[in-house]
Design a protein around this motif. Structure first.
Motif, PDB file in Angstrom:
ATOM      1  N   ARG A  99       0.834  -1.196   0.000  1.00  0.00           N
ATOM      2  CA  ARG A  99       0.000   0.000   0.000  1.00  0.00           C
ATOM      3  C   ARG A  99       0.877   1.258   0.000  1.00  0.00           C
ATOM      4  O   ARG A  99       0.601   2.230  -0.691  1.00  0.00           O
ATOM      5  N   ALA A 151       1.370   4.360  -2.757  1.00  0.00           N
ATOM      6  CA  ALA A 151       0.836   5.636  -2.259  1.00  0.00           C
ATOM      7  C   ALA A 151       1.540   6.826  -2.902  1.00  0.00           C
ATOM      8  O   ALA A 151       2.713   6.761  -3.284  1.00  0.00           O
ATOM      9  N   TYR A 195      -3.718  12.548  -4.846  1.00  0.00           N
ATOM     10  CA  TYR A 195      -2.800  12.283  -3.733  1.00  0.00           C
ATOM     11  C   TYR A 195      -3.501  11.480  -2.649  1.00  0.00           C
ATOM     12  O   TYR A 195      -4.700  11.635  -2.401  1.00  0.00           O
ATOM     13  N   ASP A 196      -2.728  10.637  -1.996  1.00  0.00           N
ATOM     14  CA  ASP A 196      -3.244   9.890  -0.855  1.00  0.00           C
ATOM     15  C   ASP A 196      -3.040  10.648   0.452  1.00  0.00           C
ATOM     16  O   ASP A 196      -3.749  10.403   1.431  1.00  0.00           O
ATOM     17  N   TYR A 197      -2.076  11.577   0.434  1.00  0.00           N
ATOM     18  CA  TYR A 197      -1.779  12.316   1.656  1.00  0.00           C
ATOM     19  C   TYR A 197      -1.004  13.582   1.313  1.00  0.00           C
ATOM     20  O   TYR A 197      -0.271  13.618   0.318  1.00  0.00           O
ATOM     21  N   VAL A 255      -8.502  15.210   0.525  1.00  0.00           N
ATOM     22  CA  VAL A 255      -7.221  14.527   0.750  1.00  0.00           C
ATOM     23  C   VAL A 255      -6.777  14.763   2.191  1.00  0.00           C
ATOM     24  O   VAL A 255      -6.710  15.911   2.639  1.00  0.00           O
ATOM     25  N   ILE A 277      -2.010   6.115   6.050  1.00  0.00           N
ATOM     26  CA  ILE A 277      -2.104   5.450   4.736  1.00  0.00           C
ATOM     27  C   ILE A 277      -2.372   3.957   4.882  1.00  0.00           C
ATOM     28  O   ILE A 277      -3.179   3.370   4.148  1.00  0.00           O
TER      29      ILE A 277
END
Length: 235
Positions: free
Chosen positions: A19, A23, A112-114, A137, A227
């Protein structure tokens, strides 16, 4: 599985590592806080990192910024950090955006994931928080680390519950006026040391080697745990 992440695999498992590898994290600011956050993300196995910063390395950065060395003086900080991250993990995808982020700058946050906010300008921090919320986000914002000497006073908290930190106070007020009442932040409970160095008529916050990087590591740790879905203090 890349052996460089073997010890982490033993801690969080293959699924979480995969993951992280997939990411995508946007890091705004790669100074004392941001350069440490970038390194922790790369060493933590995050596969895609975008670095947003247009500043260059100067000699006064050497006391606290991982990208600042005699050999990197004059280089774009984001490029110096990117080179370091590729040396840590050759398969990492690092992109550099030499941008001074402000409200009038277009930057697409979708995908974006973060997001990690490690920038200094209050106006930019407020705008980034607003855009992150609008884009859906998750984000962590780093408050002031200047004029601090106690890294153990750093903690993670909702902005609404912060105390002491002058920057957090301003952020809390300004974001509340704009309808944002919650934001995850790294901040220090230490009272700021009053002494500052005046340069060109402007009070410049003092800084030391062991406080800003700790804030960066904490921010990266929060990003990684969020995440992979591990709450602080729990697995």
């Amino acid at each position: 599985m890349d052996e460089r992440f073997e010890r982490e695999r033993m801690l969080i498992g293959d699924e979480a590592l995969e993951r992280l590898r997939g990411a995508k994290v946007a890091l705004f600011g790669v100074g004392g806080v941001g350069s440490a956050a970038a390194e922790a993300l790369a060493r933590g196995g995050v596969g895609n990192i975008d670095l947003i910063d247009n500043d260059t390395v100067n000699v006064t950065n050497i006391n606290r910024q991982l990208c600042a060395l005699d050999s990197t003086l004059g280089q774009l900080k984001a490029e110096a950090v990117a080179q370091r991250l590729r040396d840590i993990s050759p398969d990492i995808n690092v992109r550099v955006f030499p941008i001074f982020f402000m409200p009038d700058v277009e930057f697409d946050l979708s995908g974006y994931d973060y997001i990690i906010d490690a920038i200094d300008t209050v106006t930019a921090k407020i705008e980034l928080a607003l855009r992150a919320k609008a884009a859906g986000v998750p984000m962590i914002s780093c408050m002031g680390t200047g004029n601090k000497l106690d890294p153990t006073a750093l903690t993670v908290e909702d902005l609404a519950k912060t105390t002491v930190c002058p920057l957090a106070r301003v952020m809390r007020r300004e974001l509340k006026q704009r309808g944002v009442t919650h934001l995850k932040v790294v901040y220090s409970k230490e009272e700021p040391i009053k002494s500052v160095t005046a340069q060109g008529g402007k009070a410049t916050p003092a800084s030391i080697s062991f406080v800003p990087p700790v804030a960066g590591f904490i921010a990266a740790g929060e990003a990684i745990r969020d995440i992979i879905g591990i709450q602080r203090g729990r697995q």
